[in-house]
Design a protein around this motif. Sequence first.
Motif, PDB file in Angstrom:
ATOM      1  N   THR A 294       0.819  -1.214   0.000  1.00 17.08           N
ATOM      2  CA  THR A 294       0.000   0.000   0.000  1.00 17.08           C
ATOM      3  C   THR A 294       0.851   1.261   0.000  1.00 17.08           C
ATOM      4  O   THR A 294       0.362   2.335  -0.346  1.00 17.08           O
ATOM      5  CB  THR A 294      -0.933   0.010   1.239  1.00 17.08           C
ATOM      6  OG1 THR A 294      -0.195  -0.360   2.405  1.00 17.08           O
ATOM      7  CG2 THR A 294      -2.084  -0.972   1.039  1.00 17.08           C
ATOM      8  N   ASP A 295       2.127   1.150   0.378  1.00 14.73           N
ATOM      9  CA  ASP A 295       3.030   2.300   0.354  1.00 14.73           C
ATOM     10  C   ASP A 295       4.426   1.821  -0.042  1.00 14.73           C
ATOM     11  O   ASP A 295       5.231   1.445   0.813  1.00 14.73           O
ATOM     12  CB  ASP A 295       3.076   2.976   1.723  1.00 14.73           C
ATOM     13  CG  ASP A 295       3.940   4.260   1.709  1.00 14.73           C
ATOM     14  OD1 ASP A 295       4.514   4.585   0.637  1.00 14.73           O
ATOM     15  OD2 ASP A 295       4.036   4.909   2.766  1.00 14.73           O
ATOM     16  N   PRO A 296       4.745   1.846  -1.344  1.00 15.56           N
ATOM     17  CA  PRO A 296       6.045   1.329  -1.796  1.00 15.56           C
ATOM     18  C   PRO A 296       7.230   2.140  -1.308  1.00 15.56           C
ATOM     19  O   PRO A 296       8.375   1.660  -1.354  1.00 15.56           O
ATOM     20  CB  PRO A 296       5.929   1.380  -3.322  1.00 15.56           C
ATOM     21  CG  PRO A 296       4.870   2.399  -3.598  1.00 15.56           C
ATOM     22  CD  PRO A 296       3.903   2.313  -2.459  1.00 15.56           C
ATOM     23  N   ASP A 297       7.001   3.356  -0.828  1.00 13.23           N
ATOM     24  CA  ASP A 297       8.098   4.206  -0.366  1.00 13.23           C
ATOM     25  C   ASP A 297       8.378   4.081   1.128  1.00 13.23           C
ATOM     26  O   ASP A 297       9.326   4.684   1.643  1.00 13.23           O
ATOM     27  CB  ASP A 297       7.786   5.672  -0.696  1.00 13.23           C
ATOM     28  CG  ASP A 297       7.652   5.911  -2.192  1.00 13.23           C
ATOM     29  OD1 ASP A 297       8.429   5.292  -2.944  1.00 13.23           O
ATOM     30  OD2 ASP A 297       6.761   6.671  -2.603  1.00 13.23           O
ATOM     31  N   ALA A 298       7.577   3.301   1.820  1.00 12.81           N
ATOM     32  CA  ALA A 298       7.769   3.117   3.265  1.00 12.81           C
ATOM     33  C   ALA A 298       8.929   2.155   3.508  1.00 12.81           C
ATOM     34  O   ALA A 298       9.397   1.477   2.586  1.00 12.81           O
ATOM     35  CB  ALA A 298       6.482   2.578   3.881  1.00 12.81           C
ATOM     36  N   PRO A 299       9.436   2.076   4.743  1.00 17.13           N
ATOM     37  CA  PRO A 299      10.448   1.054   5.069  1.00 17.13           C
ATOM     38  C   PRO A 299       9.914  -0.333   4.729  1.00 17.13           C
ATOM     39  O   PRO A 299       8.697  -0.557   4.753  1.00 17.13           O
ATOM     40  CB  PRO A 299      10.646   1.226   6.579  1.00 17.13           C
ATOM     41  CG  PRO A 299      10.237   2.638   6.852  1.00 17.13           C
ATOM     42  CD  PRO A 299       9.130   2.948   5.900  1.00 17.13           C
TER      43      PRO A 299
END
Length: 392
Positions: free
Chosen positions: A170-175
């Motif tokens: 859901t958030d590819p830029d998260a850790p």
Amino acid sequence: MPLPSQYRTFLETHAHPLEREFLSKPFRDLVPQLAKLREQAKREHLWAPHLPKSHGGLGLSLPEFAEISAVLGESPIGHYLFNCNAPDIGNQELLLTHGSAEQKAKWFEPLARGEIRSCFAMTEPEFAGSNPVWMDTRAVREGGEYVITGHKWFTSSADGAAFTIVMAVTDPDAPPHKRASQIIVPMDAPGVVFVRNIPVMGEQGSDYASHAELRFEGVRVPVTNRIGDEGAGFALAQERLGPGRIHHCMRWLGISERAFRMMVQRAATREIAPGEVLGQQQAVQHWIAECRAEIDAAKLLVLDVASRIERDGAHAARDGISLIKFHVAGVLQRVLDRAIQVHGALGMTDDTPLAYWYRHERGARIYDGPDEVHKSAVAKRILGAAGMKRHG
């Protein structure tokens, strides 16, 4: 609290006579018979031993249920008869702990009553399943909906399931450990494509013991179908896998116990020459002794880890969880192999459940993390505690 012996009596009376049919017919053909037995399990107060009494279960602790689970593992349909079969049991526990009131009413309660079945979609054919944070399935938020696109396989028991829980980024830029979320997707939602049941060891997957390949092609579901917080998918998966490995390991020990009894009976009665039986062979005697020791030792290890999970939580017991995963998988494979050897050509047929287990349970050393990954993880923590520094 019901005793393990009550479950064994139920299985010996009702499940064992059905096993030949289970191995030779589509599961859907047996559903009417099995549905009657499931109702009988409810009447005898044996239903859902793992669930709280408030949700129709028996409220057993994890160590208490582990003892029952080992007995149920002695039949290929044992866990199903009492509504604690994988992956339903993991999904029940996940929804019970982290599901919203709406999710519990719509999905958990029917699952707990045994009215529907479910599956869990995490593994992808394009990425190593041993790395659970590396996946390509995306859930893009558009207003009050997620649009899910991706490719999954080894989605066990998808054939006949009412819903699946999908691990999607859901958030590819998260850790890495906060990129994915878990989202409930009805199997009849537009865009859910059932590609196939994957053949395993030459056997076409049935509609019960299936490992399905699925595609999600722009599937739209409400944001309210997400379980827990956005980005919590990995943490939820790890929480699910702790008790899940107890369930798996005790089921494997149940299989081992039944295979052991079959091996002993065969060795004690199978004549190989006039007046001489297999059990008089020293090699067979050694196998029997070794299997007994390995099964008993493995059971004690699993019950100890179950107690630690119950007392301290899955994270605190993570080394033990890894240890039982690879150790019991190895015991299972060795016991089955020896049991088949003692049965000779009969062991290769489906006249006994041994060949079925040998085909389907070879995956024990692969799924939920390959044995080698668990061994390395435990060893690194042991070495780290001894002062070894990590490089790279």
